[in-house]
Design an enzyme around this catalytic site. Structure first.
Site, short mmCIF file in Angstrom:
data_model
loop_
_atom_site.label_atom_id
_atom_site.label_comp_id
_atom_site.label_asym_id
_atom_site.label_seq_id
_atom_site.Cartn_x
_atom_site.Cartn_y
_atom_site.Cartn_z
N CYS A 103 -5.57 25.22 29.48
CA CYS A 103 -4.71 24.05 29.68
C CYS A 103 -4.63 23.36 28.33
CB CYS A 103 -5.28 23.11 30.74
SG CYS A 103 -4.41 21.52 30.82
N CYS A 106 -4.39 19.07 28.73
CA CYS A 106 -5.60 18.32 29.09
C CYS A 106 -6.70 19.36 29.30
CB CYS A 106 -5.40 17.38 30.28
SG CYS A 106 -4.42 17.96 31.66
N SER A 107 -7.22 19.49 30.50
CA SER A 107 -8.18 20.57 30.74
C SER A 107 -8.13 20.99 32.20
CB SER A 107 -9.60 20.14 30.35
OG SER A 107 -9.70 19.92 28.96
N CYS A 108 -6.90 21.16 32.74
CA CYS A 108 -6.73 21.53 34.14
C CYS A 108 -7.47 22.82 34.43
CB CYS A 108 -5.25 21.69 34.47
SG CYS A 108 -4.33 20.14 34.33
#
Lengths: 199, 225
Positions: A103, A106-108
């Site tokens: 991701c 962000c950090s999905c």
């Protein structure tokens, strides 16, 4: 919109304690509820869930077909659902096709099957390079892929979450579903590693 | 917005730190910051997931990076709580100094200012009546747009031509939902880009797959000189 918090030289531990203290004092947050959230994500929701999904797919061809057709529903069959798992797509790695999940914005990450993302997944180096030089990046993780392997990188930019179904390693024919679970790592389920047979 | 968060394709970050044995939380405060942040989204502030992501993007780049993932989550929670008037600007710093033993006056409580938003359904998936504008196999161009607010269209695909691979479930549009301008449900497409389209002829061979909302896309020949 108000401005974002001004830069502060106070340690992050102290600022966390301060915010909790304000919210508890206002009666908005119960520290016991925070404890429960922390415990759930530290102990219960983790890559073991995803490993169970993978081991089931390796041992039950009908389950595997359902998993690739509708990941969300097949994963829910094993009882795994919740935040960041609204729509989970499962990507099958083969000897000639390798999937990698990132991701960049962000950090999905698919929480119900893999838990919270590890530091490397959230690191700027991973987020920046996975979509630009995946082969070089994977080599640094110790995964050298030959030129015959097609690489597909999935950037998780919508609410769809991706999980990799790694290849079942050779030499594991005699292993039970439960034994196979222990071979599957979160790295294999994000595509930065392969699953290895026990030495 | 074209911020620090939009990292796809940036250079200079070096080697990825990798510890396969890492626990979910590497320090006690990380778990607390995580739990407080989750509660600070809907329950305490009336904000939503897209506003939460935009709160991360609005952080100063140095603050975004300084204390890692949970460090920025903590500042994001503070931003959402301040935006909704649940806590006063500067309240966290004042309380932290007080906890440290400093003699500080804490700011008075602000006026509650939660957004006027009720989700029309659970999560983010929403039905769309019209059929998808593009078909699987069709070429599309990611628009070269630079909105000042929230978007899930990263810089590295803008202006590039790809091929629709999947029709994903339709969902509310983060760009408007983050600013409480409506859920604006749209079709979402899984689009594949060849690495050379993104990074030039010397790029490593691979295919990049990314989910893009309808309003991020145009036909390849649309708006071209």
């Amino acid at each position: 919109m108000s401005p974002v918090p001004a830069p502060s030289d106070l340690p992050v531990e102290l600022r966390t304690e301060a915010l909790e203290s304000i919210l508890v004092e206002k009666g908005l947050v119960d520290p016991a509820v925070l404890d429960k959230f922390v415990k759930t994500y530290a102990e219960d929701v983790g890559p073991l869930n995803g490993a169970k999904v993978v081991a089931r797919a390796w041992t039950d061809p009908e389950y595997k077909a359902r998993l690739l057709e509708d990941g969300t529903a097949a994963i829910a069959e094993l009882g795994f659902k919740g935040p960041q798992g609204e729509c989970i797509v499962v990507l099958e790695n083969t000897p000639t096709r390798h999937h990698l999940v990132v991701c960049t914005l962000c950090s999905c990450y698919p929480w119900p099957v893999l838990g919270l993302p590890p530091t490397w997944y959230k690191d700027p180096a991973y987020r920046s390079r996975a979509v630009r030089e995946p082969r070089a990046l994977l080599a640094e993780f110790g995964l050298e892929l030959g030129p015959e392997v097609e690489i597909k990188v999935f950037d998780s930019s919508s609410e769809v979450r991706y999980m990799v179904l790694p290849e079942r390693p050779a030499g594991t024919d005699g292993m039970s579903e439960e034994e196979l679970v222990s071979l599957v790592t979160r790295e294999a389920m994000t595509g930065v590693a392969k699953t290895k047979a026990p030495a | 917005m074209d911020g620090i968060h939009d990292m796809g394709g940036m250079q200079g970050w070096g080697i990825v730190p990798f510890d396969p044995t890492e626990a979910a939380f590497t320090a006690g405060w990380e778990g607390r910051a995580f739990a407080i942040s989750l509660l600070s989204m809907n329950r305490l502030t009336g904000q939503n997931l897209d506003a939460m992501r935009h709160a991360l993007e609005r952080l100063h780049p140095l603050e975004y990076l300084r204390n890692g993932y949970y460090g920025r989550w903590l500042l994001m929670a503070e931003t959402l709580l301040t935006d909704s008037g649940v806590i006063a600007e500067g309240a966290v710093d004042a309380r932290a100094r007080k906890l440290r033993g400093d003699d500080v006056t804490e700011p008075p409580d602000p006026v509650l200012n939660k957004p006027d938003y009720t989700a029309t359904g659970p999560g983010s998936l929403r039905p769309v009546d019209d059929p998808p504008r593009f078909k699987v196999g069709e070429q599309v161009r990611a628009k070269d747009i630079h909105p000042a607010g929230h978007t899930r269209l990263p810089r590295y695909v803008r202006g590039r031509v790809g091929t629709v691979q999947r029709i994903q479930p339709s969902a509310l549009l983060p760009d408007t939902n983050a600013h409480f301008l409506g859920e604006n449900p749209q079709h979402c497409y899984g689009v594949a880009f060849d690495s050379t389209e993104l990074w030039g002829s010397e790029a490593e061979p691979f295919v990049l797959h990314i989910d893009l909302f309808d309003s991020y896309l145009e036909a390849p020949l649309e708006n071209q000189p």
